[in-house]
Design a protein around this motif. Structure first.
Motif, PDB file in Angstrom:
ATOM      1  N   PRO A 130      94.138 -10.733 -83.177  1.00 35.12           N
ATOM      2  CA  PRO A 130      94.006  -9.282 -83.036  1.00 35.12           C
ATOM      3  C   PRO A 130      94.699  -8.717 -81.801  1.00 35.12           C
ATOM      4  O   PRO A 130      95.267  -7.620 -81.859  1.00 35.12           O
ATOM      5  CB  PRO A 130      92.483  -9.075 -82.973  1.00 35.12           C
ATOM      6  CG  PRO A 130      91.931 -10.208 -83.781  1.00 35.12           C
ATOM      7  CD  PRO A 130      92.832 -11.369 -83.475  1.00 35.12           C
ATOM      8  N   GLU A 131      94.682  -9.429 -80.673  1.00 33.23           N
ATOM      9  CA  GLU A 131      95.344  -8.918 -79.475  1.00 33.23           C
ATOM     10  C   GLU A 131      96.858  -8.876 -79.650  1.00 33.23           C
ATOM     11  O   GLU A 131      97.516  -7.890 -79.294  1.00 33.23           O
ATOM     12  CB  GLU A 131      94.989  -9.772 -78.257  1.00 33.23           C
ATOM     13  CG  GLU A 131      93.584  -9.552 -77.732  1.00 33.23           C
ATOM     14  CD  GLU A 131      93.380 -10.234 -76.386  1.00 33.23           C
ATOM     15  OE1 GLU A 131      94.189 -10.011 -75.475  1.00 33.23           O
ATOM     16  OE2 GLU A 131      92.413 -11.006 -76.272  1.00 33.23           O
ATOM     17  N   TYR A 132      97.423  -9.946 -80.192  1.00 31.40           N
ATOM     18  CA  TYR A 132      98.862  -9.954 -80.433  1.00 31.40           C
ATOM     19  C   TYR A 132      99.245  -8.895 -81.466  1.00 31.40           C
ATOM     20  O   TYR A 132     100.279  -8.219 -81.331  1.00 31.40           O
ATOM     21  CB  TYR A 132      99.326 -11.332 -80.904  1.00 31.40           C
ATOM     22  CG  TYR A 132      99.670 -12.271 -79.779  1.00 31.40           C
ATOM     23  CD1 TYR A 132     100.913 -12.218 -79.157  1.00 31.40           C
ATOM     24  CD2 TYR A 132      98.758 -13.221 -79.339  1.00 31.40           C
ATOM     25  CE1 TYR A 132     101.232 -13.082 -78.122  1.00 31.40           C
ATOM     26  CE2 TYR A 132      99.059 -14.094 -78.312  1.00 31.40           C
ATOM     27  CZ  TYR A 132     100.313 -14.024 -77.697  1.00 31.40           C
ATOM     28  OH  TYR A 132     100.620 -14.880 -76.666  1.00 31.40           O
ATOM     29  N   ALA A 133      98.423  -8.747 -82.502  1.00 34.23           N
ATOM     30  CA  ALA A 133      98.713  -7.744 -83.527  1.00 34.23           C
ATOM     31  C   ALA A 133      98.701  -6.338 -82.931  1.00 34.23           C
ATOM     32  O   ALA A 133      99.544  -5.491 -83.278  1.00 34.23           O
ATOM     33  CB  ALA A 133      97.703  -7.849 -84.668  1.00 34.23           C
ATOM     34  N   GLU A 134      97.755  -6.072 -82.025  1.00 32.21           N
ATOM     35  CA  GLU A 134      97.687  -4.768 -81.378  1.00 32.21           C
ATOM     36  C   GLU A 134      98.890  -4.547 -80.461  1.00 32.21           C
ATOM     37  O   GLU A 134      99.438  -3.440 -80.390  1.00 32.21           O
ATOM     38  CB  GLU A 134      96.389  -4.651 -80.573  1.00 32.21           C
ATOM     39  CG  GLU A 134      96.116  -3.260 -80.005  1.00 32.21           C
ATOM     40  CD  GLU A 134      95.902  -2.187 -81.061  1.00 32.21           C
ATOM     41  OE1 GLU A 134      96.107  -0.993 -80.738  1.00 32.21           O
ATOM     42  OE2 GLU A 134      95.533  -2.542 -82.198  1.00 32.21           O
ATOM     43  N   LEU A 139     104.163  -1.887 -79.353  1.00 33.77           N
ATOM     44  CA  LEU A 139     105.590  -1.961 -79.078  1.00 33.77           C
ATOM     45  C   LEU A 139     106.407  -1.294 -80.176  1.00 33.77           C
ATOM     46  O   LEU A 139     107.395  -0.597 -79.909  1.00 33.77           O
ATOM     47  CB  LEU A 139     106.023  -3.417 -78.905  1.00 33.77           C
ATOM     48  CG  LEU A 139     105.362  -4.179 -77.748  1.00 33.77           C
ATOM     49  CD1 LEU A 139     105.929  -5.590 -77.648  1.00 33.77           C
ATOM     50  CD2 LEU A 139     105.523  -3.441 -76.425  1.00 33.77           C
ATOM     51  N   ASP A 140     105.987  -1.478 -81.428  1.00 33.28           N
ATOM     52  CA  ASP A 140     106.706  -0.866 -82.550  1.00 33.28           C
ATOM     53  C   ASP A 140     106.563   0.654 -82.556  1.00 33.28           C
ATOM     54  O   ASP A 140     107.426   1.365 -83.083  1.00 33.28           O
ATOM     55  CB  ASP A 140     106.210  -1.433 -83.878  1.00 33.28           C
ATOM     56  CG  ASP A 140     106.693  -2.855 -84.131  1.00 33.28           C
ATOM     57  OD1 ASP A 140     107.562  -3.329 -83.361  1.00 33.28           O
ATOM     58  OD2 ASP A 140     106.201  -3.489 -85.081  1.00 33.28           O
ATOM     59  N   SER A 141     105.483   1.161 -81.952  1.00 33.44           N
ATOM     60  CA  SER A 141     105.264   2.612 -81.951  1.00 33.44           C
ATOM     61  C   SER A 141     106.268   3.347 -81.076  1.00 33.44           C
ATOM     62  O   SER A 141     106.494   4.550 -81.240  1.00 33.44           O
ATOM     63  CB  SER A 141     103.846   2.935 -81.457  1.00 33.44           C
ATOM     64  OG  SER A 141     103.745   2.731 -80.040  1.00 33.44           O
ATOM     65  N   GLY A 142     106.833   2.647 -80.109  1.00 32.77           N
ATOM     66  CA  GLY A 142     107.764   3.285 -79.183  1.00 32.77           C
ATOM     67  C   GLY A 142     107.091   4.001 -78.033  1.00 32.77           C
ATOM     68  O   GLY A 142     107.781   4.632 -77.205  1.00 32.77           O
ATOM     69  N   ASP A 143     105.775   3.921 -77.932  1.00 30.37           N
ATOM     70  CA  ASP A 143     105.070   4.626 -76.860  1.00 30.37           C
ATOM     71  C   ASP A 143     105.468   4.127 -75.472  1.00 30.37           C
ATOM     72  O   ASP A 143     105.355   4.875 -74.488  1.00 30.37           O
ATOM     73  CB  ASP A 143     103.557   4.484 -77.043  1.00 30.37           C
ATOM     74  CG  ASP A 143     103.031   5.292 -78.222  1.00 30.37           C
ATOM     75  OD1 ASP A 143     103.811   6.092 -78.777  1.00 30.37           O
ATOM     76  OD2 ASP A 143     101.858   5.108 -78.592  1.00 30.37           O
TER      77      ASP A 143
END
Length: 339
Positions: A130-134, A139-143
């Motif tokens: 779950p931590e890696y998935a989050e 990172l994919d969100s671009g935030d």
């Protein structure tokens, strides 16, 4: 829908853990057979779980009562067992590494592609944590803007004396290879493995710890400290640094205590504790996907890509030089897939 009947090859630490998982925690699945060169170990586990033992792993794969296979045998046995799974058309969850080198891994990829369907999922379980998935989602969100750097720490409490220097690359560092490729969505093009002064607590001359630097196709850089005789416990951390901020996982989410003049928390003894939930999710999703005729996780190509990086990593460890990663073009090997 009927249960997926599973056979497990290799019932050492990881295979036995998977056997318990299939029997006690995984829905839609049923363990039917196990195989291991240590017949006494296999028989003891089989008797306790009420399943059959099959001495020959290739016979287990061919058995009509086995629908799918978990391969948890030593890496040197994987190539033969994976080709047998492909020959019999059986889904397989293969613990890392896919095989021991890039060349044999590529042959597995090519053999699977000729079948026209994906049967092999590689056990890079961190993608299911779950931590890696989050972190991946963030990172994919671009935030955080573009991801520029990745810092990794991978420490084991102890390993057997037979765990040689090159195994630290192929069996431990390989996880960070996959994590780096996955988080960046880019291939690793060059690897340098440094061997600092080794710990005095191992007598077999192992080069431990090791420090690796990955250079990626997009210009990003990742570094990894791997220390497999850390003595304290099992510790995995990852920090991603972007243009607009950073994110860190693996700091520990257990209870922090203050008592008797001390404060702190617990460090797990090994990977089975740290990534227990990741393994649970991984196996459940593999079972569900296998029943649909699919895979739901790292593919044979991901296993090949990791093997290619680790093959270069072993050469770098030996020579002390940066080594270019030699990989086939994905579009050449898998024509139906974009390069």
């Amino acid at each position: 829908m009927t249960d997926l009947r599973i056979g497990i090859i290799g019932v050492g630490l990881m295979g036995a853990d998977h056997a318990e998982r299939v029997v006690h925690q995984t829905s839609g699945a049923r363990l039917v057979a196990v195989s291991d060169p240590d017949s006494a170990r296999a028989s003891a586990l089989a008797d306790r779980l009420g399943v059959r033992t099959i001495d020959d792993p290739l016979a287990l794969i061919a058995d009509d009562e086995v629908d799918a296979v978990i391969v948890a045998s030593p890496g040197f046995a994987h190539a033969e067992q994976l080709h047998a799974c492909l020959d019999h058309g059986k889904p397989v969850l293969c613990e890392k590494p896919l095989t021991m080198d890039a060349e044999s891994s590529l042959r597995v990829v090519e053999a699977e592609h000729k079948l026209g369907r994906s049967l092999i999922q590689v056990g890079f379980m961190r993608r299911f944590d779950p931590e890696y998935a989050e972190l991946k989602k963030l990172l994919d969100s671009g935030d955080l803007g573009r991801t520029l750097l990745l810092h990794n720490v991978h420490r084991n409490k102890t390993v057997p004396e037979t765990f040689r220097s090159e195994m630290i690359v192929r069996d431990s560092l390989v996880h960070e290879v996959d994590v780096t490729r996955w988080l960046f969505g880019e291939e690793i093009t060059r690897i340098t493995v440094h061997a600092p002064t080794p710990t005095s607590l191992v007598a077999n001359g192992a080069l431990d710890p090791q420090f690796a630097v990955f250079e990626l196709a997009n210009g990003a850089i990742a570094d990894v400290e791997v220390f497999v005789n850390f003595q304290v416990g099992y510790e995995v951390r990852c920090e991603a640094v972007g243009e607009l901020g950073s994110a860190t996982i693996g700091l520990g989410s257990g209870v922090l205590t203050r008592a008797a003049g001390h404060w702190g928390g617990a460090v797990p003894d090994d990977f089975r504790q740290r990534f227990a939930l990741a393994y649970d999710i991984e196996v459940q999703r593999w079972v569900d996907a296998a029943k649909r005729g699919e895979i739901d996780g790292p593919s044979a190509w991901d296993g090949y890509a990791a093997a290619a990086v680790c093959t270069a990593g072993v050469e770098s460890l030996t020579t002390g030089r940066p080594i270019e990663v030699e990989m086939a073009r994905r579009g050449d090997v898998l024509p139906s897939v974009q390069p």
